[in-house]
Design a protein around this motif. Structure first.
Motif, PDB file in Angstrom:
ATOM      1  N   SER A 151       0.881  -1.164  -0.026  1.00  0.00           N
ATOM      2  CA  SER A 151       0.062   0.239  -0.102  1.00  0.00           C
ATOM      3  C   SER A 151       0.952   1.119  -0.066  1.00  0.00           C
ATOM      4  O   SER A 151       1.960   1.450   0.763  1.00  0.00           O
ATOM      5  N   PRO A 152       0.611   2.044  -0.804  1.00  0.00           N
ATOM      6  CA  PRO A 152       1.549   3.225  -1.022  1.00  0.00           C
ATOM      7  C   PRO A 152       1.600   4.274   0.166  1.00  0.00           C
ATOM      8  O   PRO A 152       0.376   4.332   0.999  1.00  0.00           O
ATOM      9  N   CYS A 153       2.481   5.122   0.469  1.00  0.00           N
ATOM     10  CA  CYS A 153       2.667   6.054   1.542  1.00  0.00           C
ATOM     11  C   CYS A 153       1.419   7.186   1.195  1.00  0.00           C
ATOM     12  O   CYS A 153       1.070   7.497   0.111  1.00  0.00           O
ATOM     13  N   PRO A 154       0.763   7.860   2.068  1.00  0.00           N
ATOM     14  CA  PRO A 154      -0.091   9.078   1.957  1.00  0.00           C
ATOM     15  C   PRO A 154       0.505   9.936   1.042  1.00  0.00           C
ATOM     16  O   PRO A 154       1.875  10.471   1.411  1.00  0.00           O
ATOM     17  N   GLY A 155      -0.004  10.692   0.119  1.00  0.00           N
ATOM     18  CA  GLY A 155       0.554  11.502  -0.973  1.00  0.00           C
ATOM     19  C   GLY A 155       1.574  10.822  -2.025  1.00  0.00           C
ATOM     20  O   GLY A 155       2.026  11.603  -2.756  1.00  0.00           O
ATOM     21  N   GLN A 156       1.724   9.464  -1.924  1.00  0.00           N
ATOM     22  CA  GLN A 156       2.640   8.990  -2.968  1.00  0.00           C
ATOM     23  C   GLN A 156       1.345   8.401  -4.127  1.00  0.00           C
ATOM     24  O   GLN A 156       0.591   7.615  -3.688  1.00  0.00           O
ATOM     25  N   GLY A 157       1.607   8.614  -5.377  1.00  0.00           N
ATOM     26  CA  GLY A 157       0.912   8.063  -6.599  1.00  0.00           C
ATOM     27  C   GLY A 157       1.598   7.395  -7.338  1.00  0.00           C
ATOM     28  O   GLY A 157       2.992   7.099  -7.215  1.00  0.00           O
ATOM     29  N   GLN A 158       1.131   7.097  -8.467  1.00  0.00           N
ATOM     30  CA  GLN A 158       1.789   6.195  -9.549  1.00  0.00           C
ATOM     31  C   GLN A 158       2.310   7.233 -10.505  1.00  0.00           C
ATOM     32  O   GLN A 158       1.963   8.219 -10.806  1.00  0.00           O
ATOM     33  N   GLN A 159       3.294   6.458 -11.091  1.00  0.00           N
ATOM     34  CA  GLN A 159       4.031   7.255 -12.101  1.00  0.00           C
ATOM     35  C   GLN A 159       3.023   7.427 -13.332  1.00  0.00           C
ATOM     36  O   GLN A 159       2.247   6.520 -13.797  1.00  0.00           O
ATOM     37  N   PRO A 160       2.968   8.540 -13.954  1.00  0.00           N
ATOM     38  CA  PRO A 160       2.035   8.804 -15.089  1.00  0.00           C
ATOM     39  C   PRO A 160       2.127   7.740 -16.261  1.00  0.00           C
ATOM     40  O   PRO A 160       3.195   7.795 -16.585  1.00  0.00           O
TER      41      PRO A 160
END
Length: 156
Positions: A28-37
């Protein structure tokens, strides 16, 4: 019956291993971390990015970069971090790479090291999320499991 007990025992062992080692746990990603576009290209990343402490990195279209006040993890560097500058080359790596999506190779870092005289290079990198139009760069401060992100936003 023996077969069922063996299957049940195997399933319980597998469950125990996966919960203690995390090997089968869902990331599960960290809060504020998203996926590469999707479809991100090097040209989408060109620009100057700053973090909250006013450190900056400028990614240029020719594959070179400059940085001020960064990298922050240099224990033996002398002088104030805010005045530290450096330069080198950068590249957007493949999305299936195990390394950084944005690979940085420092050729020089003031008050620390110069590849022309010291040889070698200092390598590090950044992660990217956001969109192709508004990419955001980030790095982990310390252990990635702690989720302490240092974010760089592109200026106008």
């Amino acid at each position: 019956m023996n077969r069922r007990l063996g299957g049940l025992a195997g399933a319980l062992i597998l469950a125990a291993i996966s919960t203690t080692t995390g090997c089968f746990a869902r990331y599960s990603p960290c809060p504020g971390q998203g996926q590469q576009p999707d479809g991100l290209a090097s040209r989408d990343l060109v620009g100057t990015y700053r973090d909250a402490a006013d450190s900056s990195v400028t990614l240029k279209g020719d594959g070179t970069f400059t940085a001020t006040g960064w990298p922050t993890d240099l224990e033996d560097a002398t002088g104030p971090r805010e005045q530290r500058d450096g330069n080198g080359t950068w590249e957007l790596t493949s999305t299936d790479s195990a390394g950084y999506p944005i690979s940085l190779t420092f050729h020089r870092i003031s008050d620390y090291w110069n590849s022309s005289t010291d040889g070698g290079y200092y390598g590090t990198g950044l992660y990217v999320d956001g969109s192709r139009q508004v990419p955001r760069l980030y790095e982990y401060r310390g252990d990635p499991d702690v989720c302490d992100l240092n974010r760089f936003k592109r200026g106008n």
